[in-house]
Design a protein around this motif. Structure first.
Motif, short mmCIF file in Angstrom:
data_model
loop_
_atom_site.label_atom_id
_atom_site.label_comp_id
_atom_site.label_asym_id
_atom_site.label_seq_id
_atom_site.Cartn_x
_atom_site.Cartn_y
_atom_site.Cartn_z
N LEU A 473 0.84 -1.21 0.00
CA LEU A 473 0.00 0.00 0.00
C LEU A 473 0.87 1.26 0.00
CD1 LEU A 473 -2.98 -0.68 2.45
CD2 LEU A 473 -3.08 -0.28 -0.01
N SER A 474 1.91 1.26 0.80
CA SER A 474 2.80 2.42 0.86
C SER A 474 3.41 2.70 -0.49
CB SER A 474 3.89 2.18 1.91
OG SER A 474 3.34 1.98 3.19
N ARG A 475 3.83 1.64 -1.20
CA ARG A 475 4.42 1.83 -2.52
C ARG A 475 3.40 2.46 -3.48
NH1 ARG A 475 6.46 -3.80 -2.21
NH2 ARG A 475 8.57 -3.75 -1.32
N GLN A 476 2.16 1.99 -3.40
CA GLN A 476 1.12 2.55 -4.27
C GLN A 476 0.88 4.03 -3.97
OE1 GLN A 476 -2.32 0.08 -3.76
NE2 GLN A 476 -1.39 -1.72 -4.71
N PHE A 477 0.84 4.37 -2.69
CA PHE A 477 0.58 5.76 -2.31
C PHE A 477 1.74 6.68 -2.73
CE2 PHE A 477 -2.01 3.99 1.49
CZ PHE A 477 -3.07 3.74 0.64
N ALA A 478 2.96 6.13 -2.75
CA ALA A 478 4.13 6.94 -3.09
C ALA A 478 4.28 7.14 -4.59
CB ALA A 478 5.40 6.30 -2.53
N ALA A 479 3.56 6.39 -5.40
CA ALA A 479 3.67 6.50 -6.86
C ALA A 479 3.25 7.89 -7.32
CB ALA A 479 2.81 5.44 -7.53
N PRO A 480 3.96 8.50 -8.29
CA PRO A 480 3.64 9.86 -8.73
C PRO A 480 2.23 10.01 -9.27
CG PRO A 480 5.79 9.16 -9.55
CD PRO A 480 5.15 7.95 -8.96
N ASP A 481 1.68 8.95 -9.89
CA ASP A 481 0.35 9.03 -10.48
C ASP A 481 -0.75 8.56 -9.54
OD1 ASP A 481 1.15 6.43 -10.45
OD2 ASP A 481 0.45 5.94 -12.48
N CYS A 482 -0.42 8.37 -8.27
CA CYS A 482 -1.42 7.90 -7.32
C CYS A 482 -2.43 9.03 -7.02
CB CYS A 482 -0.76 7.44 -6.02
SG CYS A 482 -1.94 6.88 -4.77
N PRO A 483 -3.73 8.76 -7.09
CA PRO A 483 -4.72 9.80 -6.75
C PRO A 483 -4.53 10.29 -5.32
CG PRO A 483 -5.77 7.90 -7.78
CD PRO A 483 -4.36 7.49 -7.48
N ARG A 484 -4.87 11.55 -5.09
CA ARG A 484 -4.70 12.13 -3.76
C ARG A 484 -5.90 11.86 -2.85
NH1 ARG A 484 0.46 12.79 -2.48
NH2 ARG A 484 1.52 14.52 -3.50
N ALA A 485 -7.04 11.60 -3.41
CA ALA A 485 -8.25 11.39 -2.60
C ALA A 485 -8.25 9.98 -2.01
CB ALA A 485 -9.49 11.63 -3.43
N ILE A 486 -7.44 9.78 -0.97
CA ILE A 486 -7.29 8.48 -0.32
C ILE A 486 -7.84 8.58 1.10
CG2 ILE A 486 -5.64 6.78 0.51
CD1 ILE A 486 -3.75 7.76 -1.70
N SER A 487 -8.67 7.61 1.48
CA SER A 487 -9.22 7.59 2.83
C SER A 487 -8.89 6.26 3.48
CB SER A 487 -10.73 7.81 2.80
OG SER A 487 -11.35 6.91 1.91
N LEU A 488 -8.41 6.31 4.72
CA LEU A 488 -7.93 5.12 5.42
C LEU A 488 -8.62 4.97 6.77
CD1 LEU A 488 -4.11 5.76 4.88
CD2 LEU A 488 -5.49 4.11 3.62
N LEU A 489 -9.06 3.76 7.07
CA LEU A 489 -9.53 3.43 8.41
C LEU A 489 -8.54 2.46 9.02
CD1 LEU A 489 -11.55 3.43 10.73
CD2 LEU A 489 -12.79 1.59 9.56
N LEU A 490 -7.89 2.88 10.10
CA LEU A 490 -6.88 2.07 10.77
C LEU A 490 -7.40 1.75 12.16
CD1 LEU A 490 -3.77 4.23 9.76
CD2 LEU A 490 -4.91 2.42 8.45
N SER A 491 -7.70 0.48 12.41
CA SER A 491 -8.24 0.07 13.70
C SER A 491 -7.32 -0.93 14.36
CB SER A 491 -9.64 -0.54 13.52
OG SER A 491 -9.56 -1.70 12.70
N GLY A 492 -7.45 -1.06 15.67
CA GLY A 492 -6.61 -2.01 16.39
C GLY A 492 -6.30 -1.52 17.77
N PRO A 493 -5.61 -2.32 18.56
CA PRO A 493 -5.34 -1.98 19.96
C PRO A 493 -4.40 -0.79 20.07
CG PRO A 493 -4.12 -3.95 19.31
CD PRO A 493 -5.07 -3.64 18.19
N PRO A 494 -4.44 -0.10 21.21
CA PRO A 494 -3.55 1.04 21.43
C PRO A 494 -2.09 0.63 21.30
CG PRO A 494 -5.23 0.92 23.15
CD PRO A 494 -5.32 -0.35 22.36
N GLY A 495 -1.29 1.51 20.70
CA GLY A 495 0.14 1.27 20.60
C GLY A 495 0.55 0.36 19.47
N SER A 496 -0.41 -0.10 18.65
CA SER A 496 -0.05 -1.04 17.58
C SER A 496 0.52 -0.34 16.34
CB SER A 496 -1.28 -1.88 17.19
OG SER A 496 -2.39 -1.07 16.86
N GLY A 497 0.62 0.97 16.36
CA GLY A 497 1.30 1.68 15.28
C GLY A 497 0.39 2.30 14.25
N LYS A 498 -0.88 2.53 14.57
CA LYS A 498 -1.82 3.08 13.60
C LYS A 498 -1.43 4.50 13.18
CE LYS A 498 -5.27 2.48 16.42
NZ LYS A 498 -4.51 1.89 17.54
#
Length: 684
Positions: A473-498
């Protein structure tokens, strides 16, 4: 002041103008009119200072007004006044010295100029004030300087229609702010001007310099406000054209919390186009806090005084004009008048406000441009620390500036004060940090503002355990032609690195981070949360930032469980902006099951973060403690990267060296009571 002392004052400074007034008054009266008596008494009482001949005045038996003057006495007194006026026509006169330049720069006609002189005479000469009060009482008015048109006609010799226009709302005396009339018709002169006249201040070759405040110099370069972006450049272009083309009704509004650099930006903005910036209405004639009416009068006068010059006005604390408790005027009338003032202003004005709702949409519509001044991001704060340190002659390295910018997410006003105090104390960057912290704590209600959270130096994406391939996913987001309208839901226990992973994504996309906690947005008043949600999305859009919402379950709770209307409306507001936002944003939560079902459809990607795998635990032990993991690590309960970071900090307070087994015990303490189950999420 006694009558004799007052008369001496008349004789020493304003005899010529006083004689003009008396000649007009005599010419407009008949000897049998009741206004003739106070005139005779005044002339007789002040015959010495006025330089009048005793033999030309009425007989003593007629001087007290009890018996009317004969026609011969009345005519002879008028002739003596004419003679003396002609004799003094070229004498120095304080009032005339002010009237000549004021007439020129304010565009007053002869009637307006003479009436203004009468007002000056009233405020500087007590014995004339007594004469005026007697005459106004004869006219059935209160004893005060008021809009008595018949009396001004008598004293000026001008036609009544000309006097009425001069004192009317369209006359220059009022439109320039030189005088103001209250609801009772009482007249007040611009306080700054009245003070100069009363103190016998002589007008210089440039009267403007006495009537306007000292211009404010810029202390920061244009680059210091690069975080304002395109709006700053547009403001500069608008003001440059307005000054060059003498465009009327050009206003720029700078609004935002105190200390965000509005005043500094206004000064720099004016300096970059070669204009002088004049503050308006900051003090009254006595150097005290001005009233609303005094500030408004000062504004009107400055608009006219600086017309045609390379100048810009700055009106700080603009909310004062609409705070009804400061004025007895009706609110509706005040606003209508102010709107017209905006539209007809001859000189560009930069308005500064902290509380935008007080001004209202009608004022905003009349602005050429409105700029919200926010607390700058880390990059801008670093640059401001350096620029302000240079301006204050404080030694501050680039590394120290960056450290201060991260540690103190405060407004530029705090930086300036801290660095000035550092200079006075002869301190260094540590001194600046201590001082800035003390100011930031006080302005934040006694609590230190939360420091910015940069990506940890030892952040390792390999220590994140998610149910989808975050590396890909990180590689896709870093691509020059990647759209900017990206929305992410990151869930999980506290401290897991979200949040850390979201900041990592922002870094590889080369975007600044704008991080908001739910507590930053939840308001105590109805509608406040919705406004702050909208403001967060707007700020991210304006600054081109990667927006991160922490604890988003407090903003996107299931509407089916809502008990109050505002709980539904804030979710609706959040969903609306999520749908429209053109830039990347991420929402983190520890409680994904509490989210409104409709919100899940707004996220392009969803990732569930979990505790570290056994292999990741071993890698984390080596990374954080520089030692191979002991065999017992596999028996320790669920761990997150933040657990290892916390234990490493705790170990620094223990006797050194700390053994791997002691570190293992500390890790085990962190997991006590923690559920060992694993909830699988999803990744789209």
């Amino acid at each position: 002041m006694s009558p004799n002392e007052a008369s001496d004052t008349v004789a020493s400074s304003n005899v010529a103008f006083m004689l003009d007034v008396l000649v007009h008054l005599h010419s407009g009266l008949d000897r049998h009119e009741r206004d003739a008596t106070p005139l005779v008494q005044y002339v007789v009482q002040n015959r010495g200072p006025l330089g009048l001949s005793d033999h030309a005045l009425p007989a003593p038996s007629h001087q007290d007004g009890e018996k009317p003057l004969t026609a011969h006495e009345w005519k002879r007194m008028g002739a003596e006044l004419d003679r003396r006026r002609a004799e003094t026509s070229t004498d120095a006169c304080h009032i005339r010295a002010w009237l000549v330049p004021l007439q020129e720069i304010l565009g007053l006609n002869d009637t307006e100029t003479f009436i203004l002189g009468i007002m000056f005479l009233y405020t500087t000469t007590p014995v004339f004030e007594q004469l005026w009060d007697t005459l106004t009482r004869n006219h059935g008015r209160s004893m005060s300087l008021c809009d008595d048109i018949p009396l001004f006609r008598l004293l000026s010799g001008a036609p009544e229609v000309a006097v009425a226009h001069a004192l009317g709302p369209e006359g220059r005396l009022r439109t320039t702010g030189i005088i103001a009339l209250d609801d009772d018709g009482d007249i007040s002169i611009l306080p700054r001007l009245a003070g100069l006249i009363a103190r016998r201040t002589s007008p210089t070759h440039d009267v403007r310099s006495l009537l306007v405040a000292r211009p404010r110099d810029a202390t920061l370069p244009w680059d210091a406000f690069a975080h304002i972006g395109e709006l700053g450049d547009i403001a500069r272009q608008i003001l440059r054209a307005a000054v060059a083309e003498r465009e009327k009704g050009v206003h720029i509004l700078l609004y935002g919390p105190p200390g965000t650099g509005k005043t500094e930006f206004a000064a720099t903005l004016a300096a970059t186009i070669g204009a002088k910036l004049y503050p308006v209405g900051e003090v009254n004639a006595s150097g005290d806090e001005p009233s609303r009416m005094e500030r408004l009068a000062d504004l009107r006068c400055n608009l006219r005084l600086l017309d045609g010059t390379t100048s810009i006005l700055m009106f700080d604390e603009a909310e004062d004009l609409f705070t009804t408790s400061l004025s007895m005027e009706r609110k509706g009338r005040s606003r209508v008048y102010f709107h017209r003032l905006l539209e007809q202003a001859e000189t560009p004005v930069i308005w500064i406000a902290n509380d935008l709702p007080t001004l209202g949409p009608a004022v905003a519509r009349r602005m050429a441009l409105c700029i919200e001044m926010r607390a700058p991001d880390i990059t801008a704060r670093t640059r401001l620390w350096q620029d302000m340190a240079t301006a204050e002659r404080v030694s501050l390295s680039a590394e120290d500036a960056a450290a201060l910018a991260h540690a103190i997410p405060a407004a530029p006003g705090i930086f300036r004060n801290a660095l000035r105090s550092t200079r006075l104390a002869g301190g260094n960057s540590d001194t600046a940090s201590t001082i800035a912290m003390s100011i930031a704590r006080a302005t934040n209600g006694g609590l230190l503002p939360q420091a910015a959270q940069p990506l940890p130096a030892d952040y390792d994406p390999a220590l994140v355990n998610a149910d989808c391939d975050l590396v890909q996913l990180s590689r896709q987001f870093a691509a020059p032609d990647c759209p900017r309208a990206i929305s992410l839901l990151l869930s999980g226990p506290p401290g897991s690195g979200k949040s850390a992973w979201a900041r990592h994504v922002a870094e590889i996309m080369n975007l600044p981070v704008l991080q908001k906690r739910a507590s930053d947005l939840l308001g105590q008043y109805v509608g406040q949360t919705e406004r702050q949600i909208a403001a967060a999305f707007a700020e991210a859009r304006d600054t081109g930032s990667f927006l991160i919402f922490d604890e988003v379950d407090s903003l996107l709770g299931n509407r089916g469980n809502a008990e109050r209307a505002w709980e539904v409306s804030q979710v609706n507001e959040m969903l609306t902006w999520m749908e429209q936002h053109p830039l990347p944003f991420a929402c983190t939560t520890n409680l994904a099951t509490r989210l409104d079902p409709a919100s899940l459809r707004r996220f392009l990607f969803k990732a569930r973060f979990d505790y570290l795998t056994p292999r990741q635990k071993e890698a984390a032990f080596m990374r954080f403690f520089r030692h191979a993991a002991p065999a017992g690590l596999r028996h320790v309960g669920p761990l997150t990267p933040s657990d290892f970071a916390l234990v490493r900090r705790r170990a620094r307070f223990l006797p050194q060296p700390v053994s791997p087994h002691r570190l293992l015990a500390l890790l085990d303490e962190e997991t006590r009571g923690r559920e060992k189950g694993r909830v699988i999420g999803f990744c789209a």
